[in-house]
Write a protein that holds these residues in place. Structure first.
Motif, PDB file in Angstrom:
ATOM      1  N   LYS A  61      -6.552  -8.196  -2.437  1.00 29.58           N
ATOM      2  CA  LYS A  61      -5.165  -7.888  -2.102  1.00 29.58           C
ATOM      3  C   LYS A  61      -4.369  -9.164  -1.870  1.00 29.58           C
ATOM      4  O   LYS A  61      -3.208  -9.279  -2.292  1.00 29.58           O
ATOM      5  N   LEU A  88      -0.909  -0.499  -4.182  1.00 31.17           N
ATOM      6  CA  LEU A  88      -1.772  -1.646  -4.432  1.00 31.17           C
ATOM      7  C   LEU A  88      -3.232  -1.280  -4.206  1.00 31.17           C
ATOM      8  O   LEU A  88      -4.113  -1.638  -4.994  1.00 31.17           O
ATOM      9  N   THR A  89      -3.506  -0.565  -3.133  1.00 29.62           N
ATOM     10  CA  THR A  89      -4.887  -0.141  -2.846  1.00 29.62           C
ATOM     11  C   THR A  89      -5.433   0.709  -3.984  1.00 29.62           C
ATOM     12  O   THR A  89      -6.576   0.532  -4.418  1.00 29.62           O
ATOM     13  N   ASP A 137       0.852  -1.177   0.000  1.00 31.62           N
ATOM     14  CA  ASP A 137       0.000   0.000   0.000  1.00 31.62           C
ATOM     15  C   ASP A 137       0.899   1.243   0.000  1.00 31.62           C
ATOM     16  O   ASP A 137       2.018   1.197   0.485  1.00 31.62           O
TER      17      ASP A 137
END
Length: 316
Positions: A165, A24-25, A21
């Motif tokens: 995720k 990725l988020t 993160d």
């Protein structure tokens, strides 16, 4: 198919540079928005829009199409009309969906704009979007070859995001370790879970040793297989001398790619794909094929729209 246009639907890359993160988020958020914009308004309704059922209440009968589950044959209507019919099922109010996701070494491969692993994450995002809400739950079994990661089925947006995720960041198997799709499907069988939807996402390039557990899954759950491929899985380019490395075994071979080699490879690859499709259909599920050289979301819409109309639409 050669000469197909590359995907024109944006797809983030889930490589090592996006494993943490907030990158990725953000990538998963963009993927969610892309899926939502394309599917909302095109495919109205709940999970009935994905594949018929699952459920326990009988619905309307419709004409049989190749690929339909013969266990749903409506014999009275068939006898009356002399045309084979199947009975559609009305979906239960709450759906439990399970993903079996292959993230072994062969999926970290792609020769166009993204890898097959990126497609696998995108396919999982589509399933999450189509089955979310209304008390529905989703879980996953992630297979690398080294390990099997189990994510319990739960509801809610936060859980769905964490599930994606986990799929995106689960590391592939160690060098020389081949993925084991069969073990992943077996892991879905035990412990026995409530009837629901089972989705298997893989390139299905390895040995077809997963047919028995998949048949058992198809006998208890609604089944969908999502095949993710790169054009080089089906045909070789005309490039002469080349060194090829197996992403899962680490074996290296020097090959001279002649026209005969290309023809032989294409025939063998197509035969394997056709056998995979026959095996999955025999287990009771349709196959949706996504490719790195095609618009993956347009193909998804075409497949789902075809299933809603009761057509066995194949995307090749």
């Amino acid at each position: 198919m050669s000469g197909m246009p590359a995907s024109n639907t944006p797809l983030p890359s889930f490589d090592d540079g996006l494993l943490k993160d907030p990158a990725l988020t953000a990538a998963l958020r963009n993927l969610e928005l892309t899926v939502r914009r394309k599917l909302d308004g095109v495919l109205q309704g709940d999970h009935l829009g994905l594949i018929p059922g699952p459920g326990s209440e009988p619905g309307e009968a419709r004409a049989y199409q190749p690929g339909d589950d013969i266990r749903r044959m409506e014999w009275a209507v068939t006898a009356r009309t002399t045309v084979p019919h199947v009975r559609q099922m009305i979906a239960d109010r709450e759906l439990e969906t399970w993903l079996v996701v292959d993230v072994s070494g062969s999926l970290d491969f792609g020769t166009v704009d993204h890898t097959k692993r990126d497609l696998a994450v995108a396919a999982a995002a589509v399933i999450v979007h189509l089955t979310a809400g209304g008390g529905n739950r989703i879980g996953a079994v992630i297979v690398t070859g080294d390990e099997i990661v189990r994510i319990p089925a739960r509801g809610g947006r936060a859980h769905a995001q964490n599930l994606l995720k986990q799929i995106a960041t689960t590391h592939r198997s160690s060098p020389t370790v081949r993925g084991d799709l069969r073990d992943g499907i077996e892991a879905l069988r035990r412990p026995e879970r409530r009837r629901g939807l089972a989705v298997v996402i893989s390139d299905f390039l390895g040995p077809i040793d997963w047919d028995r557990p998949l048949r058992a899954i198809g006998g208890h759950h609604e089944l969908l297989a999502i095949e993710v491929l790169d054009p080089r899985d089906l045909e070789l380019p005309a490039i002469g001398d080349v060194r090829l490395a197996d992403a899962e075994t680490g074996e290296i071979h020097d090959v001279v790619i002649t026209e005969q080699v290309r023809d032989d490879f294409a025939v063998a690859a197509r035969a394997h794909q056709e056998k995979v499709h026959r095996t999955i259909r025999a287990c009771g599920g349709p196959v949706m094929t996504l490719r790195t050289d095609r618009d993956w979301l347009a193909d998804t819409v075409r497949f789902i729209g075809g299933r809603r109309r009761g057509l066995a639409v194949g995307v090749h």
